[in-house]
Design a protein around this motif. Structure first.
Motif, mmCIF file in Angstrom:
data_model
loop_
_atom_site.group_PDB
_atom_site.id
_atom_site.type_symbol
_atom_site.label_atom_id
_atom_site.label_comp_id
_atom_site.label_asym_id
_atom_site.label_seq_id
_atom_site.Cartn_x
_atom_site.Cartn_y
_atom_site.Cartn_z
ATOM 1 N N SER A 52 0.827 -1.197 0.000
ATOM 2 C CA SER A 52 0.000 0.000 0.000
ATOM 3 C C SER A 52 0.866 1.252 0.000
ATOM 4 N N PHE A 53 0.223 2.380 -0.268
ATOM 5 C CA PHE A 53 0.964 3.637 -0.263
ATOM 6 C C PHE A 53 1.524 3.954 1.127
ATOM 7 N N LEU A 54 0.719 3.730 2.188
ATOM 8 C CA LEU A 54 1.194 4.021 3.545
ATOM 9 C C LEU A 54 2.350 3.105 3.933
ATOM 10 N N ASP A 55 2.334 1.851 3.455
ATOM 11 C CA ASP A 55 3.464 0.953 3.702
ATOM 12 C C ASP A 55 4.715 1.465 2.982
ATOM 13 N N CYS A 56 4.509 2.050 1.823
ATOM 14 C CA CYS A 56 5.619 2.632 1.072
ATOM 15 C C CYS A 56 6.234 3.796 1.857
ATOM 16 N N VAL A 57 5.370 4.646 2.403
ATOM 17 C CA VAL A 57 5.837 5.768 3.215
ATOM 18 C C VAL A 57 6.570 5.257 4.455
ATOM 19 N N GLU A 58 6.024 4.221 5.087
ATOM 20 C CA GLU A 58 6.665 3.673 6.286
ATOM 21 C C GLU A 58 8.043 3.114 5.960
ATOM 22 N N GLU A 59 8.183 2.479 4.786
ATOM 23 C CA GLU A 59 9.491 1.969 4.365
ATOM 24 C C GLU A 59 10.503 3.107 4.277
ATOM 25 N N CYS A 60 10.069 4.241 3.775
ATOM 26 C CA CYS A 60 10.940 5.412 3.694
ATOM 27 C C CYS A 60 11.315 5.908 5.087
ATOM 28 N N LEU A 61 10.317 5.993 5.973
ATOM 29 C CA LEU A 61 10.570 6.491 7.326
ATOM 30 C C LEU A 61 11.515 5.582 8.095
ATOM 31 N N ARG A 62 11.530 4.297 7.764
ATOM 32 C CA ARG A 62 12.426 3.353 8.444
ATOM 33 C C ARG A 62 13.839 3.358 7.846
ATOM 34 N N THR A 63 13.968 3.869 6.613
ATOM 35 C CA THR A 63 15.255 3.840 5.902
ATOM 36 C C THR A 63 15.956 5.179 6.083
ATOM 37 N N THR A 64 17.074 5.174 6.767
ATOM 38 C CA THR A 64 17.736 6.422 7.164
ATOM 39 C C THR A 64 18.022 7.344 5.991
ATOM 40 N N ARG A 65 18.478 6.792 4.871
ATOM 41 C CA ARG A 65 18.898 7.625 3.741
ATOM 42 C C ARG A 65 17.725 8.114 2.885
ATOM 43 N N PHE A 77 3.024 -0.212 -6.691
ATOM 44 C CA PHE A 77 4.483 -0.318 -6.815
ATOM 45 C C PHE A 77 5.138 0.871 -6.126
ATOM 46 N N CYS A 78 6.104 0.581 -5.264
ATOM 47 C CA CYS A 78 6.750 1.605 -4.418
ATOM 48 C C CYS A 78 8.220 1.766 -4.791
ATOM 49 N N GLU A 79 8.673 3.004 -4.898
ATOM 50 C CA GLU A 79 10.091 3.314 -5.110
ATOM 51 C C GLU A 79 10.581 4.223 -3.986
ATOM 52 N N VAL A 80 11.655 3.821 -3.348
ATOM 53 C CA VAL A 80 12.239 4.565 -2.230
ATOM 54 C C VAL A 80 13.480 5.283 -2.741
ATOM 55 N N ASN A 81 13.532 6.610 -2.605
ATOM 56 C CA ASN A 81 14.592 7.421 -3.220
ATOM 57 C C ASN A 81 15.567 8.008 -2.200
ATOM 58 N N PHE A 82 16.821 8.224 -2.649
ATOM 59 C CA PHE A 82 17.809 8.862 -1.781
ATOM 60 C C PHE A 82 17.990 10.345 -2.102
ATOM 61 N N GLU A 83 17.155 10.869 -2.999
ATOM 62 C CA GLU A 83 17.172 12.289 -3.319
ATOM 63 C C GLU A 83 15.738 12.820 -3.271
ATOM 64 N N SER A 84 15.607 14.137 -3.360
ATOM 65 C CA SER A 84 14.289 14.766 -3.441
ATOM 66 C C SER A 84 14.246 15.653 -4.683
ATOM 67 N N LYS A 85 13.064 16.163 -5.001
ATOM 68 C CA LYS A 85 12.920 16.980 -6.209
ATOM 69 C C LYS A 85 13.737 18.268 -6.139
ATOM 70 N N ASP A 86 14.016 18.752 -4.924
ATOM 71 C CA ASP A 86 14.789 19.992 -4.795
ATOM 72 C C ASP A 86 16.270 19.774 -5.064
ATOM 73 N N SER A 87 16.773 18.571 -4.765
ATOM 74 C CA SER A 87 18.207 18.313 -4.966
ATOM 75 C C SER A 87 18.525 17.930 -6.410
ATOM 76 N N VAL A 88 17.566 17.302 -7.103
ATOM 77 C CA VAL A 88 17.766 16.945 -8.524
ATOM 78 C C VAL A 88 16.506 17.312 -9.323
ATOM 79 N N PRO A 89 16.227 18.597 -9.483
ATOM 80 C CA PRO A 89 14.982 19.030 -10.137
ATOM 81 C C PRO A 89 14.827 18.522 -11.572
ATOM 82 N N LYS A 90 15.934 18.293 -12.282
ATOM 83 C CA LYS A 90 15.843 17.831 -13.666
ATOM 84 C C LYS A 90 15.280 16.410 -13.771
#
Length: 290
Positions: A52-65, A77-90
């Motif tokens: 689920s989407f909330l499980d995806c968010v929880e995976e992010c909250l548990r992953t330090t990076r 389908f969930c993708e966990v990222n090590f960057e945000s839109k502000d750091s790599v806007p392109k």
């Protein structure tokens, strides 16, 4: 007769109701911050299907990076990222069916008793039995080297355990070896990529006690370009040879430690018994291709 609850039970009920209302209000605020129809590409830690989407968010909250997530609703389908839109806007692009959300938009208390931890940057919080939590290696970190470039990272590449990443060299560096990195279970990359500065040869370089060319010094009674090249040829097959401080000869297959290239006028020592040629200087080496 109307039954009256003890005060502490009333207070407990009120507290629980307030917590539920507060939780619902927080989720409503979090959902309002979703970026619908967007996805951050090619900065993946890992991906997970069938959650689920909330499980995806929880995976992010548990992953330090983790800094953000992408979620594709039709396939859960969930993708966990090590960057945000502000750091790599392109890399923040419009994608139909996707949702983008950032870690800072969610309350870390969603992870329950594991919301507080001292996990390292490449670890994630994993709940165990009896409400306990532990830290587990989550990724190999971002491949870092002076010459590395992430321009060739492909869709689906990631830094998480068992993930692969395609890395290349920056412009001005010579690529040696494979650019395919594999993240091992111990949190270290398996790769053989070397990015070596492409220097103009022949050229004068600053040397150090670590030595720019790996073999030498060899002290020649008569030194010069042909003499040093011949000496290196007798020792093996080397890509480079170098002259330094009149009688020193060096051989090597790599120009190591990315030395600073300086003006050839700084390599102005006459060669030993061969004053027509220059043989480097004090901690200055004149390098040629073999």
């Amino acid at each position: 007769m109307k039954k009256i609850l003890p005060c502490f039970l009333c207070l407990s009920c009120v507290t629980m109701n307030l917590m539920v209302l507060q939780s619902a209000a927080d989720l409503k605020r979090c959902y309002s911050l979703l970026q619908r129809g967007y996805r951050l590409e090619k900065r993946l830690i890992t991906n997970l299907g069938g959650i689920s989407f909330l499980d995806c968010v929880e995976e992010c909250l548990r992953t330090t990076r983790c800094l953000s997530v992408n979620y594709f609703q039709p396939a859960q389908f969930c993708e966990v990222n090590f960057e945000s839109k502000d750091s790599v806007p392109k890399l923040f692009l419009t994608k139909t069916g996707w949702f983008y959300s950032e870690r800072i938009d969610w309350d870390k208390d969603m992870t329950g008793p594991c919301s507080r931890s001292n996990c390292l940057v490449n670890e994630k919080i994993v709940p165990t039995s009896l409400g306990q939590c532990t830290c587990k290696v989550s990724d190999c970190g971002i491949p870092v080297n002076e010459g590395y470039s992430l321009e060739t990272v492909q869709d689906g590449d990631g830094i998480g355990i068992s993930k692969k990443m395609h890395v290349t060299c920056l412009e001005g560096f010579e690529k040696q070896g494979s650019g395919l990195f594999t993240c091992q279970s111990d949190g270290f990359w398996k790769a053989d990529l070397q990015c070596i500065v492409e220097y103009k040869l022949p050229g004068c370089f600053e040397d150090s006690r670590k030595r720019v060319l790996e073999s030498g010094p060899y002290f020649l009674q008569t030194n010069g370009r042909s003499q040093c090249a011949s000496h290196c040829a007798t020792l093996g097959s080397y890509r480079y040879f170098g002259l330094e401080v009149d009688d020193e000869c060096f051989c090597g297959n790599d120009i190591r430690y990315n030395p600073k290239q300086v003006a050839t006028t700084e390599c102005d020592f006459p060669c030993r018994r061969n004053s027509e040629e220059m043989c480097g200087g004090n901690w200055k080496i004149l390098i040629f291709s073999s």
